[in-house]
Design an enzyme around this catalytic site. Sequence first.
Site, PDB file in Angstrom:
ATOM      1  N   GLU A 127      -9.909  -1.670   5.906  1.00 44.68           N
ATOM      2  CA  GLU A 127      -8.853  -2.123   6.802  1.00 44.68           C
ATOM      3  C   GLU A 127      -9.483  -2.700   8.064  1.00 44.68           C
ATOM      4  O   GLU A 127     -10.382  -2.112   8.638  1.00 44.68           O
ATOM      5  CB  GLU A 127      -7.931  -0.930   7.176  1.00 44.68           C
ATOM      6  CG  GLU A 127      -6.530  -1.122   6.645  1.00 44.68           C
ATOM      7  CD  GLU A 127      -5.597   0.068   6.880  1.00 44.68           C
ATOM      8  OE1 GLU A 127      -6.059   1.213   6.960  1.00 44.68           O
ATOM      9  OE2 GLU A 127      -4.388  -0.192   6.944  1.00 44.68           O
ATOM     10  N   SER A 130      -3.496   6.950  13.451  1.00 46.79           N
ATOM     11  CA  SER A 130      -3.021   7.068  14.834  1.00 46.79           C
ATOM     12  C   SER A 130      -4.192   7.299  15.797  1.00 46.79           C
ATOM     13  O   SER A 130      -5.303   7.664  15.389  1.00 46.79           O
ATOM     14  CB  SER A 130      -2.035   8.241  14.948  1.00 46.79           C
ATOM     15  OG  SER A 130      -2.739   9.453  14.819  1.00 46.79           O
ATOM     16  N   GLN A 180       0.847  -1.199   0.000  1.00 43.29           N
ATOM     17  CA  GLN A 180       0.000   0.000   0.000  1.00 43.29           C
ATOM     18  C   GLN A 180       0.883   1.250   0.000  1.00 43.29           C
ATOM     19  O   GLN A 180       1.546   1.525   1.008  1.00 43.29           O
ATOM     20  CB  GLN A 180      -0.887  -0.024   1.251  1.00 43.29           C
ATOM     21  CG  GLN A 180      -1.767   1.195   1.444  1.00 43.29           C
ATOM     22  CD  GLN A 180      -2.600   1.083   2.726  1.00 43.29           C
ATOM     23  OE1 GLN A 180      -2.227   0.370   3.655  1.00 43.29           O
ATOM     24  NE2 GLN A 180      -3.708   1.780   2.768  1.00 43.29           N
ATOM     25  N   GLY A 181       0.877   1.992  -1.080  1.00 41.57           N
ATOM     26  CA  GLY A 181       1.740   3.171  -1.205  1.00 41.57           C
ATOM     27  C   GLY A 181       0.984   4.461  -0.954  1.00 41.57           C
ATOM     28  O   GLY A 181       0.683   5.214  -1.890  1.00 41.57           O
ATOM     29  N   TYR A 182       0.663   4.719   0.306  1.00 44.07           N
ATOM     30  CA  TYR A 182      -0.025   5.964   0.678  1.00 44.07           C
ATOM     31  C   TYR A 182       0.958   6.933   1.345  1.00 44.07           C
ATOM     32  O   TYR A 182       1.211   8.025   0.850  1.00 44.07           O
ATOM     33  CB  TYR A 182      -1.151   5.687   1.674  1.00 44.07           C
ATOM     34  CG  TYR A 182      -2.449   5.154   1.121  1.00 44.07           C
ATOM     35  CD1 TYR A 182      -2.527   4.608  -0.146  1.00 44.07           C
ATOM     36  CD2 TYR A 182      -3.608   5.186   1.887  1.00 44.07           C
ATOM     37  CE1 TYR A 182      -3.730   4.101  -0.623  1.00 44.07           C
ATOM     38  CE2 TYR A 182      -4.812   4.694   1.425  1.00 44.07           C
ATOM     39  CZ  TYR A 182      -4.866   4.149   0.168  1.00 44.07           C
ATOM     40  OH  TYR A 182      -6.059   3.662  -0.291  1.00 44.07           O
ATOM     41  N   SER A 183       1.491   6.530   2.531  1.00 45.52           N
ATOM     42  CA  SER A 183       2.250   7.467   3.366  1.00 45.52           C
ATOM     43  C   SER A 183       3.524   7.946   2.673  1.00 45.52           C
ATOM     44  O   SER A 183       4.181   7.197   1.959  1.00 45.52           O
ATOM     45  CB  SER A 183       2.642   6.804   4.685  1.00 45.52           C
ATOM     46  OG  SER A 183       1.495   6.312   5.337  1.00 45.52           O
ATOM     47  N   SER A 233       4.625  -1.338   4.187  1.00 45.74           N
ATOM     48  CA  SER A 233       4.730  -2.703   4.706  1.00 45.74           C
ATOM     49  C   SER A 233       4.846  -3.691   3.554  1.00 45.74           C
ATOM     50  O   SER A 233       4.106  -3.601   2.563  1.00 45.74           O
ATOM     51  CB  SER A 233       3.485  -3.066   5.524  1.00 45.74           C
ATOM     52  OG  SER A 233       3.356  -2.197   6.615  1.00 45.74           O
ATOM     53  N   GLU A 263      -4.674   9.714  17.805  1.00 47.69           N
ATOM     54  CA  GLU A 263      -5.173  11.099  17.775  1.00 47.69           C
ATOM     55  C   GLU A 263      -6.125  11.298  16.598  1.00 47.69           C
ATOM     56  O   GLU A 263      -7.168  11.959  16.724  1.00 47.69           O
ATOM     57  CB  GLU A 263      -3.995  12.084  17.666  1.00 47.69           C
ATOM     58  CG  GLU A 263      -3.133  12.182  18.917  1.00 47.69           C
ATOM     59  CD  GLU A 263      -2.152  11.021  19.070  1.00 47.69           C
ATOM     60  OE1 GLU A 263      -2.029  10.202  18.131  1.00 47.69           O
ATOM     61  OE2 GLU A 263      -1.513  10.918  20.136  1.00 47.69           O
TER      62      GLU A 263
HETATM   63  C1  LIG Z   1       3.971  -0.721  11.462  1.00 54.44           C
HETATM   64  C2  LIG Z   1       3.507   0.295  10.462  1.00 54.44           C
HETATM   65  C3  LIG Z   1       3.121  -0.125   9.192  1.00 54.44           C
HETATM   66  C4  LIG Z   1       2.719   0.814   8.241  1.00 54.44           C
HETATM   67  N1  LIG Z   1       2.382   0.378   6.983  1.00 54.44           N
HETATM   68  C5  LIG Z   1       2.048   1.284   6.034  1.00 54.44           C
HETATM   69  C6  LIG Z   1       1.789   0.865   4.678  1.00 54.44           C
HETATM   70  O1  LIG Z   1       1.860  -0.340   4.350  1.00 54.44           O
HETATM   71  N2  LIG Z   1       1.475   1.799   3.756  1.00 54.44           N
HETATM   72  C7  LIG Z   1       1.379   3.123   4.072  1.00 54.44           C
HETATM   73  O2  LIG Z   1       1.066   3.910   3.198  1.00 54.44           O
HETATM   74  N3  LIG Z   1       1.634   3.566   5.331  1.00 54.44           N
HETATM   75  C8  LIG Z   1       1.969   2.675   6.306  1.00 54.44           C
HETATM   76  N4  LIG Z   1       2.252   3.098   7.590  1.00 54.44           N
HETATM   77  C9  LIG Z   1       2.241   4.531   7.862  1.00 54.44           C
HETATM   78  C10 LIG Z   1       1.115   4.991   8.761  1.00 54.44           C
HETATM   79  O3  LIG Z   1      -0.080   5.024   8.049  1.00 54.44           O
HETATM   80  C11 LIG Z   1       1.532   6.384   9.284  1.00 54.44           C
HETATM   81  O4  LIG Z   1       2.641   6.198  10.148  1.00 54.44           O
HETATM   82  C12 LIG Z   1       0.407   7.056  10.050  1.00 54.44           C
HETATM   83  O5  LIG Z   1      -0.632   7.403   9.171  1.00 54.44           O
HETATM   84  C13 LIG Z   1       0.915   8.316  10.775  1.00 54.44           C
HETATM   85  O6  LIG Z   1       1.562   9.166   9.883  1.00 54.44           O
HETATM   86  P1  LIG Z   1       3.032   9.727  10.194  1.00 54.44           P
HETATM   87  O7  LIG Z   1       3.893   8.572  10.595  1.00 54.44           O
HETATM   88  O8  LIG Z   1       3.454  10.556   9.041  1.00 54.44           O
HETATM   89  O9  LIG Z   1       2.873  10.640  11.472  1.00 54.44           O
HETATM   90  P2  LIG Z   1       2.324  12.123  11.512  1.00 54.44           P
HETATM   91  O10 LIG Z   1       1.092  12.217  10.669  1.00 54.44           O
HETATM   92  O11 LIG Z   1       3.441  13.074  11.220  1.00 54.44           O
HETATM   93  O12 LIG Z   1       1.891  12.267  13.025  1.00 54.44           O
HETATM   94  C14 LIG Z   1       2.819  12.544  14.074  1.00 54.44           C
HETATM   95  C15 LIG Z   1       2.026  12.695  15.365  1.00 54.44           C
HETATM   96  O13 LIG Z   1       1.145  13.832  15.270  1.00 54.44           O
HETATM   97  C16 LIG Z   1      -0.198  13.433  15.510  1.00 54.44           C
HETATM   98  N5  LIG Z   1      -1.102  14.171  14.630  1.00 54.44           N
HETATM   99  C17 LIG Z   1      -0.971  14.342  13.283  1.00 54.44           C
HETATM  100  N6  LIG Z   1      -2.013  15.057  12.797  1.00 54.44           N
HETATM  101  C18 LIG Z   1      -2.822  15.323  13.840  1.00 54.44           C
HETATM  102  C19 LIG Z   1      -4.067  16.007  13.974  1.00 54.44           C
HETATM  103  N7  LIG Z   1      -4.695  16.542  12.917  1.00 54.44           N
HETATM  104  N8  LIG Z   1      -4.624  16.077  15.199  1.00 54.44           N
HETATM  105  C20 LIG Z   1      -4.017  15.511  16.298  1.00 54.44           C
HETATM  106  N9  LIG Z   1      -2.822  14.858  16.227  1.00 54.44           N
HETATM  107  C21 LIG Z   1      -2.246  14.753  15.015  1.00 54.44           C
HETATM  108  C22 LIG Z   1      -0.233  11.947  15.184  1.00 54.44           C
HETATM  109  O14 LIG Z   1      -1.274  11.287  15.861  1.00 54.44           O
HETATM  110  C23 LIG Z   1       1.140  11.500  15.666  1.00 54.44           C
HETATM  111  O15 LIG Z   1       1.114  11.276  17.061  1.00 54.44           O
HETATM  112  C24 LIG Z   1       2.665   2.189   8.571  1.00 54.44           C
HETATM  113  C25 LIG Z   1       3.062   2.616   9.844  1.00 54.44           C
HETATM  114  C26 LIG Z   1       3.480   1.687  10.787  1.00 54.44           C
HETATM  115  C27 LIG Z   1       3.909   2.175  12.144  1.00 54.44           C
END
Ligand SMILES: Cc1cc2nc3c(=O)[nH]c(=O)nc-3n(C[C@H](O)[C@H](O)[C@H](O)COP(=O)(O)OP(=O)(O)OC[C@H]3O[C@@H](n4cnc5c(N)ncnc54)[C@H](O)[C@@H]3O)c2cc1C
Length: 386
Positions: free
Chosen positions: A244, A365, A126-129, A161, A367
């Site tokens: 999901e 997350s 899944q290529g989102y993040s 992942s 939040e």
């Molecule tokens: C084990 C694992 C597997 C993953 N697999 C995939 C995958 O296969 N494909 C994919 O695309 N992604 C994947 N991800 C990515 C995952 O979707 C992101 O880590 C997640 O969406 C959070 O984004 P970020 O890491 O950029 O954190 P950020 O968005 O930068 O957030 C940082 C912190 O700020 C908080 N925050 C951010 N915005 C807000 C808001 N508006 N209000 C309150 N708090 C906020 C967050 O809750 C967090 O605590 C994976 C992540 C993990 C840990």
Amino acid sequence: MAPEIALRAADIRAWLREHLTGEFAPLIGAGGPGREHEQLDLRARWERVLGAAGWIGLGWPAPYGRGASIAEQVVFFEEYARAGGPGRLSHIGEYLLAPTLIAHGTDAQRDRFLPPIARAEELWCQGYSEPGAGSDLAGVRTRATLEDGRWRITGQKVWTSLAHVADWCFVLARTDPAATRKAGLSYLLVPMRQPGVTVRPIMQLTGTSEFNEVFFDGALADADLVVGAPGDGWRVATSTLSYERGVATLGQQLGFARELAAVVAAARANGSFDDPVVADRIADAWAGLQGLRHHALRALSATAPDPTGASVAKLLWAGWHQRLGELAMDVGGAASTVAEAAPYELTDAQRLFLFTRADTIYGGSDEIQRNIVADQILGRVQRGTR
Ligand SMILES: Cc1cc2nc3c(=O)[nH]c(=O)nc-3n(C[C@H](O)[C@H](O)[C@H](O)COP(=O)(O)OP(=O)(O)OC[C@H]3O[C@@H](n4cnc5c(N)ncnc54)[C@H](O)[C@@H]3O)c2cc1C
């Protein structure tokens, strides 16, 4: 062909007993979050056996799947988890992409992609993040332009992942450079095994790598490999998110129950069970798990999708699982903090503790889930629409 269904737990159990044995016996309990690095080749072979027997795509409609009801799928997941079936490598294709193609794809896309997912011959990621777009997914900056009848994709994804084993990736990319945020995004199906794609594993706290950075440097995808209309990617991508953690959550909870049982056994073995505080936390974990199960059953039996219910479920299980990891370490006491001896493999309790730190991040997350709950429930109350 009419779907041949009415799955019985006893038949599933018998099939698993007959097949999850011999060369596949070492897979019992292998794989899954925190253990994705284990036995990759053997797990890939196991999934092809599952696929050949028709256990992949159970809930998809005919002619692609067997049209199993939610209840039947739950039975399958529970039996699979009870047998210690290994963590699946093809789950991203089966549970995220396939329902998306069923809802938004063309017949040609369904015919091309669903059968190899059902046979576990093509694995997906899944290529989102991206580095600047996680919770704020609308900030995606990966670009795709149509050139000579093909999409040319440039940008970076992160935390992807299983990208290191995937044959394909569904990529959210910006196809209209003039549009911003949710507009102008497209949902592309991109082959991973081509010169324009580089996968770089990320080392995790557990010492293993199950997710990756993925670099697209002029990677190519045929023009018809866009799901939904070009520019409609936000709608398609958010529908994928709604799939999901569907029926698989009940199987996940049997895994949780096994982890809790291991914590209880460790507490009994070292006498910490007699500590009333530990006993209280164990009782709390047990009660919490019953709550998770009933919440999941209620959500699965709902007649209409309930995005708030999914957020509440994610909040509940992620917090519960993280607390279980902390309890596992506390039960082990000081010994939990050291690795026994070279090659410094983590114990199950250590792996549980370390990997569950990620539970409150991935899949949205805590939040962000709270924001959804606040908006959907409290917001509606405030607006007088509930
Ligand atoms: C084990 C694992 C597997 C993953 N697999 C995939 C995958 O296969 N494909 C994919 O695309 N992604 C994947 N991800 C990515 C995952 O979707 C992101 O880590 C997640 O969406 C959070 O984004 P970020 O890491 O950029 O954190 P950020 O968005 O930068 O957030 C940082 C912190 O700020 C908080 N925050 C951010 N915005 C807000 C808001 N508006 N209000 C309150 N708090 C906020 C967050 O809750 C967090 O605590 C994976 C992540 C993990 C840990």
